[in-house]
Design an enzyme around this catalytic site. Structure first.
Site, PDB file in Angstrom:
ATOM      1  NE  ARG A 199       4.907   0.873   0.319  1.00  0.00           N
ATOM      2  CZ  ARG A 199       5.820   0.854   1.301  1.00  0.00           C
ATOM      3  NH1 ARG A 199       7.075   0.550   1.041  1.00  0.00           N
ATOM      4  NH2 ARG A 199       5.466   1.131   2.530  1.00  0.00           N
ATOM      5  NE  ARG A 253       9.373  -0.247   6.789  1.00  0.00           N
ATOM      6  CZ  ARG A 253       8.170   0.230   6.472  1.00  0.00           C
ATOM      7  NH1 ARG A 253       7.367   0.670   7.411  1.00  0.00           N
ATOM      8  NH2 ARG A 253       7.774   0.259   5.223  1.00  0.00           N
ATOM      9  NE  ARG A 297      -2.608   2.424   2.145  1.00  0.00           N
ATOM     10  CZ  ARG A 297      -1.769   1.819   2.946  1.00  0.00           C
ATOM     11  NH1 ARG A 297      -2.101   1.518   4.170  1.00  0.00           N
ATOM     12  NH2 ARG A 297      -0.565   1.557   2.534  1.00  0.00           N
ATOM     13  CE  LYS A 352       0.362   4.893   6.997  1.00  0.00           C
ATOM     14  NZ  LYS A 352       1.584   5.208   6.243  1.00  0.00           N
ATOM     15  NE  ARG A 360       6.588  -3.158   4.831  1.00  0.00           N
ATOM     16  CZ  ARG A 360       5.681  -2.253   5.174  1.00  0.00           C
ATOM     17  NH1 ARG A 360       5.492  -1.968   6.456  1.00  0.00           N
ATOM     18  NH2 ARG A 360       4.946  -1.645   4.281  1.00  0.00           N
TER      19      ARG A 360
END
Ligand code: AP5
Length: 222
Positions: free
Chosen positions: A168, A124, A88, A13, A157
Site C-alpha cells: 500500500r 489499528r 487516489r 485521514k 483489517r
C-alpha cells in the site's frame, strides 16, 4: 467547498475526516469505507474490489468514481464535503473535476514518518458492526477485543498485515503522490504534520479550514 484529504495509509485521514464532518457539518465521503461495505454486502462492486484490496492495490477508477458520484448526488453534499481516500491518482482527480465542474477546494496532505505509519496501521483495530476505529497503542478499547460503543468484536483489517502495508505504501508513492503537484498547480495544496495526538493534528487542519468554512451568523451550533 470541497476538502480533499491526502496522505499515505495510516496517516490519519479517516480519523480527521470524522472530526471535520463533525465540526464543519460537511458530508464525509470515504471510498475505502464504501468499498469495505460493498465487500461485506457482496455487491458486484464488492466482488470486483475484494481481491485487489486484500493485495493493497487500487481498485479500478470507474468503480470508485461511481461510488463518489452517487455520494455527491445527495442533498447533503451541497453544503460541502470531505473526501477521504479519493482521488487516489491523477485520472480520478480529473474525473472528479468532470463530475462537479470548477469548485472551491483545498487539498490537505497529512504528512507522517513511514515508521509511525506502520506502527499506527499495525495497532489499528476496527469494530465490525459499527466501524469504530481503535488503536492498541494510543486509543485502546476499554475491554480487549470489544468495541466501547456497541460491544462488537474488534478485528484487524485484512490489508493491515505487514506485507500488504508495504504494498500500500508503494502504491501510494507511485500512484497518489503525484497528486501533490496536481494540487500545487491549482494552488490549493496544504501539507500539515500528522505527528502528535489526533486532536493536535485536527487543530492544524482547523487552522486551515476555519477561515474557509466560518459559519454565517445565526447558524452556529450550541
Ligand atoms: P482506505 O480505507 O482509503 O485506506 P488508506 O488510504 O490506506 O488509509 P487507511 O484507512 O489505512 O488510514 P487512514 O489514513 O485513514 O488512517 P486512520 O485514521 O484509520 O483504502 C483501502 C483500500 O481500498 C485501498 O488500498 C484500495 O484497495 C481501495 N481504495 C480506496 N479508495 C480507493 C480509490 N479512490 N481508488 C482505488 N482504490 C481505492 O488511522 C490509522 C490508525 O492510526 C488508527 O488505528 C487510528 O486510531 C490511529 N491514529 C489516527 N490518528 C492518530 C494520531 N494522531 N496519533 C496516533 N494514532 C492515530
Amino acid at each position: 467547498m470541497r476538502v480533499v484529504l491526502l496522505g499515505p495509509p495510516g496517516c490519519g485521514k479517516g480519523t480527521q475526516a470524522y472530526l471535520i464532518e463533525e465540526k464543519y457539518r460537511l458530508l464525509r465521503i470515504s471510498t475505502g469505507d464504501a468499498l469495505r461495505q460493498a465487500v461485506r454486502s457482496g455487491t458486484p462492486t464488492g466482488l470486483r474490489a475484494e481481491a485487489l484490496m486484500k493485495k493493497g492495490r487500487l481498485v479500478p477508477d470507474d468503480l470508485v468514481a461511481e461510488l463518489v458520484r452517487e455520494a455527491l448526488s445527495s442533498a447533503q453534499a451541497r453544503r460541502g464535503y470531505v473526501l477521504d481516500g479519493f482521488p487516489r491518482n491523477i485520472g480520478q482527480a480529473q474525473r472528479l473535476e468532470d463530475m462537479t465542474g470548477p469548485q472551491s477546494e483545498i487539498a490537505i496532505e497529512i504528512l507522517l514518518d513511514p515508521d509511525e505509519l506502520v506502527r499506527r496501521l499495525a495497532g489499528r483495530r476496527v469494530c465490525l458492526p459499527c466501524q469504530a476505529v481503535f488503536n492498541l497503542e494510543v486509543n485502546p478499547p476499554r475491554e480487549a477485543g470489544r468495541c466501547d460503543s456497541c460491544d462488537g468484536a474488534l478485528e484487524q483489517r485484512n490489508d493491515d498485515r505487514p506485507e500488504v502495508i508495504v504494498e500500500r505504501l508503494r502504491v501510494f508513492e507511485q500512484e497518489t503522490a503525484p497528486l501533490r503537484d496536481y494540487y500545487r498547480k491549482k494552488k490549493v495544496y496544504r501539507p500539515v504534520s500528522g505527528e502528535g495526538p489526533a486532536a493536535l493534528v485536527f487543530s492544524r487542519i482547523a487552522g486551515l479550514l476555519d477561515p474557509l468554512l466560518a459559519e454565517p451568523a445565526g447558524e452556529k451550533r450550541n
